[in-house]
Structures are given as C-alpha cells and as structure tokens.
Design an enzyme around this catalytic site. Structure first.
Site, PDB file in Angstrom:
ATOM      1  N   ASN A   1     -83.200 -15.391  67.022  1.00  0.00           N
ATOM      2  CA  ASN A   1     -81.876 -14.695  67.550  1.00  0.00           C
ATOM      3  C   ASN A   1     -81.106 -14.346  66.381  1.00  0.00           C
ATOM      4  O   ASN A   1     -80.612 -14.841  65.312  1.00  0.00           O
ATOM      5  CB  ASN A   1     -80.841 -15.611  68.286  1.00  0.00           C
ATOM      6  CG  ASN A   1     -79.884 -15.363  68.748  1.00  0.00           C
ATOM      7  OD1 ASN A   1     -79.225 -13.694  68.536  1.00  0.00           O
ATOM      8  ND2 ASN A   1     -79.097 -15.960  69.484  1.00  0.00           N
TER       9      ASN A   1
ATOM     10  N   ARG B   1     -84.028 -12.404  70.804  1.00  0.00           N
ATOM     11  CA  ARG B   1     -82.904 -11.906  71.711  1.00  0.00           C
ATOM     12  C   ARG B   1     -82.256 -10.785  71.327  1.00  0.00           C
ATOM     13  O   ARG B   1     -81.989 -10.564  70.163  1.00  0.00           O
ATOM     14  CB  ARG B   1     -81.805 -13.065  71.380  1.00  0.00           C
ATOM     15  CG  ARG B   1     -80.692 -12.818  72.467  1.00  0.00           C
ATOM     16  CD  ARG B   1     -79.763 -14.017  72.031  1.00  0.00           C
ATOM     17  NE  ARG B   1     -78.399 -13.638  73.011  1.00  0.00           N
ATOM     18  CZ  ARG B   1     -77.213 -13.594  72.598  1.00  0.00           C
ATOM     19  NH1 ARG B   1     -76.953 -14.210  71.323  1.00  0.00           N
ATOM     20  NH2 ARG B   1     -76.338 -13.396  73.439  1.00  0.00           N
TER      21      ARG B   1
ATOM     22  N   HIS C   1     -75.091 -12.475  78.769  1.00  0.00           N
ATOM     23  CA  HIS C   1     -75.472 -13.951  79.089  1.00  0.00           C
ATOM     24  C   HIS C   1     -76.557 -13.799  80.171  1.00  0.00           C
ATOM     25  O   HIS C   1     -76.583 -14.499  80.909  1.00  0.00           O
ATOM     26  CB  HIS C   1     -74.192 -14.733  79.287  1.00  0.00           C
ATOM     27  CG  HIS C   1     -73.156 -14.825  78.542  1.00  0.00           C
ATOM     28  ND1 HIS C   1     -71.885 -15.096  78.785  1.00  0.00           N
ATOM     29  CD2 HIS C   1     -73.215 -14.811  77.081  1.00  0.00           C
ATOM     30  CE1 HIS C   1     -71.163 -15.143  77.602  1.00  0.00           C
ATOM     31  NE2 HIS C   1     -72.077 -15.256  76.624  1.00  0.00           N
TER      32      HIS C   1
ATOM     33  N   ASN D   1     -67.432 -20.119  74.127  1.00  0.00           N
ATOM     34  CA  ASN D   1     -66.653 -19.429  73.284  1.00  0.00           C
ATOM     35  C   ASN D   1     -66.690 -17.971  73.580  1.00  0.00           C
ATOM     36  O   ASN D   1     -65.313 -17.524  74.158  1.00  0.00           O
ATOM     37  CB  ASN D   1     -67.144 -19.187  71.814  1.00  0.00           C
ATOM     38  CG  ASN D   1     -65.849 -18.393  70.841  1.00  0.00           C
ATOM     39  OD1 ASN D   1     -64.718 -18.712  71.020  1.00  0.00           O
ATOM     40  ND2 ASN D   1     -66.376 -17.734  69.736  1.00  0.00           N
TER      41      ASN D   1
ATOM     42  N   ARG E   1     -61.517 -13.165  72.781  1.00  0.00           N
ATOM     43  CA  ARG E   1     -61.520 -11.988  73.546  1.00  0.00           C
ATOM     44  C   ARG E   1     -60.555 -12.087  74.628  1.00  0.00           C
ATOM     45  O   ARG E   1     -60.385 -13.139  75.197  1.00  0.00           O
ATOM     46  CB  ARG E   1     -62.875 -11.800  74.029  1.00  0.00           C
ATOM     47  CG  ARG E   1     -63.889 -11.596  73.088  1.00  0.00           C
ATOM     48  CD  ARG E   1     -65.328 -11.000  73.780  1.00  0.00           C
ATOM     49  NE  ARG E   1     -66.259 -11.004  72.910  1.00  0.00           N
ATOM     50  CZ  ARG E   1     -67.566 -11.810  73.033  1.00  0.00           C
ATOM     51  NH1 ARG E   1     -67.639 -12.491  74.389  1.00  0.00           N
ATOM     52  NH2 ARG E   1     -68.643 -11.694  72.224  1.00  0.00           N
TER      53      ARG E   1
ATOM     54  N   PHE F   1     -61.794 -24.985  72.227  1.00  0.00           N
ATOM     55  CA  PHE F   1     -61.234 -25.570  73.686  1.00  0.00           C
ATOM     56  C   PHE F   1     -60.804 -27.214  73.309  1.00  0.00           C
ATOM     57  O   PHE F   1     -60.126 -27.484  74.328  1.00  0.00           O
ATOM     58  CB  PHE F   1     -61.930 -25.298  74.809  1.00  0.00           C
ATOM     59  CG  PHE F   1     -61.857 -23.894  75.463  1.00  0.00           C
ATOM     60  CD1 PHE F   1     -60.857 -23.761  76.646  1.00  0.00           C
ATOM     61  CD2 PHE F   1     -62.769 -23.152  75.170  1.00  0.00           C
ATOM     62  CE1 PHE F   1     -60.889 -22.538  76.952  1.00  0.00           C
ATOM     63  CE2 PHE F   1     -62.347 -21.835  75.563  1.00  0.00           C
ATOM     64  CZ  PHE F   1     -61.592 -21.510  76.561  1.00  0.00           C
TER      65      PHE F   1
ATOM     66  N   GLY G   1     -71.232 -24.214  76.012  1.00  0.00           N
ATOM     67  CA  GLY G   1     -70.498 -25.177  75.325  1.00  0.00           C
ATOM     68  C   GLY G   1     -69.356 -26.094  76.158  1.00  0.00           C
ATOM     69  O   GLY G   1     -68.959 -27.393  76.123  1.00  0.00           O
TER      70      GLY G   1
ATOM     71  N   ASN H   1     -69.408 -29.561  78.334  1.00  0.00           N
ATOM     72  CA  ASN H   1     -68.760 -30.671  77.916  1.00  0.00           C
ATOM     73  C   ASN H   1     -67.545 -31.233  78.297  1.00  0.00           C
ATOM     74  O   ASN H   1     -66.982 -31.845  77.668  1.00  0.00           O
ATOM     75  CB  ASN H   1     -68.961 -30.141  76.414  1.00  0.00           C
ATOM     76  CG  ASN H   1     -70.216 -30.376  75.711  1.00  0.00           C
ATOM     77  OD1 ASN H   1     -70.959 -31.347  75.948  1.00  0.00           O
ATOM     78  ND2 ASN H   1     -70.766 -29.320  75.160  1.00  0.00           N
TER      79      ASN H   1
ATOM     80  N   GLU I   1     -81.307 -20.774  76.664  1.00  0.00           N
ATOM     81  CA  GLU I   1     -81.776 -19.239  76.555  1.00  0.00           C
ATOM     82  C   GLU I   1     -82.948 -19.032  75.787  1.00  0.00           C
ATOM     83  O   GLU I   1     -83.918 -18.486  75.980  1.00  0.00           O
ATOM     84  CB  GLU I   1     -80.539 -18.278  75.979  1.00  0.00           C
ATOM     85  CG  GLU I   1     -79.447 -18.519  76.901  1.00  0.00           C
ATOM     86  CD  GLU I   1     -78.110 -18.245  76.045  1.00  0.00           C
ATOM     87  OE1 GLU I   1     -77.662 -18.926  75.237  1.00  0.00           O
ATOM     88  OE2 GLU I   1     -77.745 -17.065  76.232  1.00  0.00           O
TER      89      GLU I   1
HETATM   90  P1  AMP Z   1     -70.578 -21.889  73.152  1.00  0.00           P
HETATM   91  O1  AMP Z   1     -70.253 -20.723  72.856  1.00  0.00           O
HETATM   92  O2  AMP Z   1     -71.391 -22.020  74.278  1.00  0.00           O
HETATM   93  O3  AMP Z   1     -71.120 -22.627  71.901  1.00  0.00           O
HETATM   94  O4  AMP Z   1     -69.067 -22.959  73.364  1.00  0.00           O
HETATM   95  C1  AMP Z   1     -68.355 -23.168  72.389  1.00  0.00           C
HETATM   96  C2  AMP Z   1     -67.127 -23.779  72.942  1.00  0.00           C
HETATM   97  O5  AMP Z   1     -67.459 -25.049  73.752  1.00  0.00           O
HETATM   98  C3  AMP Z   1     -65.870 -23.969  72.075  1.00  0.00           C
HETATM   99  O6  AMP Z   1     -64.739 -23.399  72.460  1.00  0.00           O
HETATM  100  C4  AMP Z   1     -65.836 -25.606  72.320  1.00  0.00           C
HETATM  101  O7  AMP Z   1     -64.779 -25.907  71.971  1.00  0.00           O
HETATM  102  C5  AMP Z   1     -66.501 -25.912  73.472  1.00  0.00           C
HETATM  103  N1  AMP Z   1     -66.765 -27.266  73.505  1.00  0.00           N
HETATM  104  C6  AMP Z   1     -67.821 -27.767  72.999  1.00  0.00           C
HETATM  105  N2  AMP Z   1     -67.949 -29.057  73.163  1.00  0.00           N
HETATM  106  C7  AMP Z   1     -66.866 -29.635  73.704  1.00  0.00           C
HETATM  107  C8  AMP Z   1     -66.186 -30.775  74.393  1.00  0.00           C
HETATM  108  N3  AMP Z   1     -66.920 -32.061  74.053  1.00  0.00           N
HETATM  109  N4  AMP Z   1     -65.175 -30.653  74.985  1.00  0.00           N
HETATM  110  C9  AMP Z   1     -64.663 -29.433  75.219  1.00  0.00           C
HETATM  111  N5  AMP Z   1     -65.250 -28.427  74.854  1.00  0.00           N
HETATM  112  C10 AMP Z   1     -66.113 -28.404  74.041  1.00  0.00           C
END
Ligand code: AMP
Length: 413
Positions: A19, A103, A191, A222, A252, A295, A342, A346, A395
């Site tokens: 990637n 990717r 995605h 994100n 965004r 988040f 993410g 989570n 992915e």
């Molecule tokens: P991604 O783009 O899929 O890697 O997701 C990233 C996002 O997931 C970020 O905004 C993180 O804050 C959120 N994230 C990851 N771990 C946690 C968690 N334990 N609780 C809340 N948000 C999470």
C-alpha cells in the site's frame, strides 16, 4: 485455471501486499495456504528527514530502523531486506514471493482486480488526474517492483472496484450530462475492499449467502464511509467522485452545500489548492472541535464537558444515523449491520450512540456484548431483527486473496 501446483507446493505460495502512499509504504506478507499474515511493516517519511522502517514479524520482536529512504524503490528494497533478513525475516529468498498485490485507490471503471501490464499501468496513470495524492505513489511502487522483482507478477486492487455495481441513478450527479461524460464525473465510492470484506465475513457469520442479504457496512475511521449492499453488490455508498463527501470525518467535511466552497473562496481569497486543503485536512471533527481529529481525544474532552467536542461527536453520530435511515429505504429493509475500522471496531460508545432508539427499525444492540474493542463479535440484543456485528477489517488479506485469484485465473500461479 492454471492451478497446476504440485501436492505440498500450495504451502509455499506467498503473496506480498503493498500500500504505497505519498510518503509511506505499508507491506504485509501472507502465506496463502492458511491465509495467515507472516509479517507486516511500514516505511515512513520517504524522501524526508527522519525516514524509518518498522518491521513486525508475526511472533517475533518488532524492529525499528532509522535509515535514509530517498524514494519508493528504496522503501520496497528495505521492506524486502527485512522480510528476508536472517534474524528478523520470514522467508529466505525473494523468489518465494509468487505475486504482489497493490492497493490502488482509484480504479475508474475497473470493476475487479486486474493483472498489471503496460495497458493497466497506462490506465492507472490516466486516473492520476482523479486521485493525484493516491494513484501516483501506487504507480511508483508498481514500477519499482518491476525493477526489483522483474519475474513476479503484480495485481492492482482498487478501492473503487466494489462500487462499480451501483445503478446509474445512484452514481450520476445532477450536473449537465455532457460535463459528467467529458470529465468522468460520477460517484465512484471508496473503501470498497473493506466494505466487501466485512460484508462477506458477516454473511459467513450469519450462515447465509451474502447474495441473499441486505447489508449496511459502516467503515468508521479517520476517513469514514457507509455502504448499502444488496444481493452481494454495492448499491450505494456515501463517498463520491472523491473521498470528501458523505459522513463527517476526522478532517474531511463530508456533505456540505457546494455553494459554501465558492462563497469561501471569494470571501477569503482562497485558491483551489487552499480550499481543497481546508475541506480535506482542516474540517470534520478537527475543524468543529478545534481540538483533534482523533475520536479518542473527542471522547475524552466530552468527559470534561467540552462543548465543541460534544458538537463534533453529535454531528458525526447524526451523519451516520441519517445514512443508515436512507440506506434502509434504498435496500427495502435490513438484515445485517456491520461496524468496522479504527472507530467502528474500538469505540463501544459510538456504536451505542448510533444505534440508540433504532429498535423501531429492528436495530438493537446488547450493552454487554457491545463492550468490545478490536475483536470480531455479534452485538445484537436478544430478539432484535437486524443482526449487528463488529468485524475488524482486513483489506490486506482481501487484496492477497484477490491477487491469488487473478494470478490463478491467468495461469500465473
Ligand atoms: P482508522 O482510520 O481506521 O485507522 O481509524 C482511526 C480512528 O479510529 C481515529 O480517529 C481513532 O481515534 C479511532 N480509534 C482508534 N482506537 C480507538 C479507541 N480505542 N476508541 C475510540 N476511537 C478509536
């Protein structure tokens, strides 16, 4: 099908997934006999001071190596050295890698993964105009692999491919038709690899063919998007011509009135580059909260009554709920709801807030079961009609499987 592997040789099939981003290369090596990851890693800050490799062989200590990495070719060489290293490596020779899956974010009208040849490369290069930040680096990675591993076939897997099944009235924008044709302006969606993977996995968990199910997949990270899947096909998705529209995201803006763009350009004297930067990198949860795009920070700030963090959170949650409602109508009902990426994997709180009060639509989650992070689990409340799941996305595995399938079909494996 060209699948003339001798008994036992199947065990040896290893696929490398790459990637390539503008300043990073992520890699992962799979043993396809068991569909297991052997090692993964990241080369970051390519062409910048402080570049480094982080290599994580499964079951061994991770290695971090700070080393100058001038370009994508050097990054891929470094990854291969790590994979074949006498101590930290997981294979002995490059030749054990039977195929490389890349990717590629924008695949235009490609509806499936394809073998990379000069024609595919030309098409990916043409699509650079639609996704300049993404397709350029992928192409550099492909070219570098041709030099380093000249005998290893390569496959391109596109984020947009899964969404090519959308009907014309879903993907067409209400702009002058001639312009949409001239510039290939339409909803592409992104995605796709993730939405397809978690939907297929959910169907396995439900024990029914995914072609029989109405599924909504929420990829909340994100970057966030949501997809309505009918008969195993993407019917609608929240991202569009670019990954900018749809849900409120980390940085965004998601759906906004397009007139705001020209209004701000006039008022602030912004160039197109500047306005793009604001909409892509300074908006969303970061822009509204003024605090963070992460988040976890937003959840923490809400604990201490930060009003703008609360507003950003509520806007995000509301945008997801609105799309779920719209997509239930689009699908004519709902069997399965999936949370991934993410945040979706989570954050019990985000899932709870999104599903709050949706029992009239058959959606109800169990608070105890929902207390899960980063693990596959069904979180449906007893008796609820819609089956709700948390499914960690994968992915890379999906790309490895697609790569293997394409190479088998072409008789190259
Ligand atoms: P991604 O783009 O899929 O890697 O997701 C990233 C996002 O997931 C970020 O905004 C993180 O804050 C959120 N994230 C990851 N771990 C946690 C968690 N334990 N609780 C809340 N948000 C999470």
């Amino acid at each position: 099908m060209g699948l003339d592997l001798k008994e036992g040789e199947r065990v040896k099939v290893k696929i490398l997934v790459l990637n390539c981003g503008s300043s990073s290369v992520k890699y992962q090596l799979f043993d396809m006999a068991e569909e297991k990851s052997l090692a993964k890693g990241l080369v970051e800050r390519i062409g910048l001071p402080g570049s480094r490799l982080t290599h994580r062989p499964v079951g061994k200590e991770k290695i971090v190596k700070e080393v100058p990495v001038p370009d994508h070719g050097a990054a891929i060489k470094l990854s291969l050295e790590a994979l074949t290293h006498p101590q930290h490596g997981v294979i002995k020779e490059y030749s054990e890698i039977r195929g490389i899956g890349h990717r590629v974010v924008h695949g235009g009208s490609f509806s499936a993964s394809v073998l990379i040849d000069s024609q595919t490369k030309d098409l990916i290069a043409e699509l650079e105009a639609l996704a300049p930040l993404h397709n350029g680096p992928a192409l550099r990675g492909i070219t570098a692999c041709e030099v380093i591993l000249p005998h290893t076939p390569q496959v391109a897997c596109f984020d947009t491919a899964f969404h090519q099944t959308m009907p014309d009235y879903v993907y067409t924008y209400a702009l002058p038709y001639e312009l949409t044709q001239k510039y290939q302006i339409r909803r592409y969606g992104f995605h796709g690899t993730s939405h397809k993977y978690v939907a297929q996995r959910a169907a396995e968990l439900v024990g029914r063919p995914w072609g029989d199910l109405k599924i909504i997949t929420c990829h909340l990270g994100n970057g966030s998007s949501i997809t309505a899947i009918k008969n195993g096909k993407s019917y609608d998705t929240s991202m569009g011509f670019t990954p900018l529209p749809g849900l409120v995201m980390g940085t965004r803006c998601g759906d906004i009135d397009p007139a705001i763009v020209t209004f701000l350009m006039e008022k602030e004297g912004w160039t197109t580059k500047e306005v793009e930067e604001v909409l892509n990198r300074r908006s969303g949860v970061l822009g509204v909260s003024g605090l963070s795009s992460d988040f976890r920070d937003i959840e923490e700030a809400m604990e201490v009554q930060n009003e703008r963090a609360r507003l950003a959170w509520d806007m995000f949650v509301y945008s997801v709920r609105k799309y779920i409602g719209a997509y239930i109508v689009a699908l004519g009902g709902l069997d399965v709801l999936v949370f991934t990426a993410g945040l979706g994997e989570n954050s019990p709180r985000v899932r709870l807030d999104i599903c709050q009060g949706l029992d009239f639509l058959g959606i109800q989650i169990d608070q105890d079961k929902n207390n899960v992070r980063g693990e596959e689990r069904e979180i449906t409340a007893p008796g609820a009609q819609v089956r709700t799941f948390v499914i960690p996305t994968n992915e890379e595995l999906m790309i490895a499987k697609d790569t293997q399938a394409v190479l088998q079909e072409k008789g190259l494996m």
